[in-house]
Design an enzyme around this catalytic site. Structure first.
Site, mmCIF file in Angstrom:
data_model
loop_
_atom_site.group_PDB
_atom_site.id
_atom_site.type_symbol
_atom_site.label_atom_id
_atom_site.label_comp_id
_atom_site.label_asym_id
_atom_site.label_seq_id
_atom_site.Cartn_x
_atom_site.Cartn_y
_atom_site.Cartn_z
ATOM 1 N N ARG A 140 36.410 30.186 32.588
ATOM 2 C CA ARG A 140 34.845 30.115 32.082
ATOM 3 C C ARG A 140 34.962 30.913 30.707
ATOM 4 O O ARG A 140 33.830 30.519 30.063
ATOM 5 C CB ARG A 140 34.173 31.233 33.111
ATOM 6 C CG ARG A 140 34.102 30.487 34.624
ATOM 7 C CD ARG A 140 33.251 31.415 35.670
ATOM 8 N NE ARG A 140 34.358 32.773 35.595
ATOM 9 C CZ ARG A 140 33.662 33.928 36.205
ATOM 10 N NH1 ARG A 140 32.422 34.006 36.626
ATOM 11 N NH2 ARG A 140 34.569 35.072 36.262
ATOM 12 N N ASN A 169 31.910 30.109 38.561
ATOM 13 C CA ASN A 169 33.121 29.769 39.805
ATOM 14 C C ASN A 169 32.113 29.368 40.796
ATOM 15 O O ASN A 169 31.321 29.672 41.130
ATOM 16 C CB ASN A 169 33.908 30.968 39.881
ATOM 17 C CG ASN A 169 34.986 31.240 38.801
ATOM 18 O OD1 ASN A 169 35.227 30.187 37.996
ATOM 19 N ND2 ASN A 169 35.442 32.484 38.792
#
Length: 166
Positions: A91, A109
């Site tokens: 990320r 996520n």
């Protein structure tokens, strides 16, 4: 007794900043536009206006488009990346790559072990991030595949930056 006034161009800030604007002489009189204006008793506006119009045109070219549009407009696309993409700073790297490319959106996520998100921006830049999501990712990630869906052309961006959703 009439006082003769001549314009001094050697210290003109217009020429110091914009040297590509040479003084243009009137071939018949050999005078510069500002000299003619002074002799006629008019105000000195010829040179500064030419300088300002050139400067405004230059600033508009530098500024670019406020909508980030390049070429064929803006696009929005959703994505999901499968593989070893959690616990490997995927990320954070996606956010950094999005900012580097100048696109906006988000990344998060999922409970299924994937990473999903949305990208918005100029089509070319969005395509570059799509390729990065498919082939590169974070250094410790292993990408099995990336899926893209819900692609659409947009007229404005829904996000102001690229964020990580927790």
């Amino acid at each position: 007794m009439r006082m003769q006034m001549k314009a001094e161009f050697t210290q003109c800030p217009c020429l110091a900043i914009w040297p590509s604007l040479p003084p243009s002489e009137d071939r018949a009189t050999g005078q510069l536009p500002m000299e003619r204006s002074l002799e006629a008793g008019g105000e000195i506006w010829v040179r500064p206006l030419r300088f300002l119009s050139g400067l405004i045109a230059l600033l508009l070219l530098i500024q670019g488009s406020p909508t980030m549009a390049e070429g064929d407009g803006l696009v929005s696309i959703d994505y999901e990346v499968f593989g070893k993409v959690q616990g490997v700073f995927f990320r954070k790297y996606t956010q950094a790559q999005g900012k580097k490319l100048g696109v906006v959106g988000w990344v998060q996520n999922t409970d299924q072990g994937t990473v999903k998100g949305q990208i918005q921006g100029p089509t070319l830049k969005v395509r570059q991030l799509q390729e990065w999501l498919q082939k590169t990712g974070s250094p410790k990630s292993h990408i099995d595949r990336a899926e893209f869906h819900n692609e659409k052309k947009i007229t404005r961006l829904d996000h102001s930056g690229f964020s990580i959703v927790k």
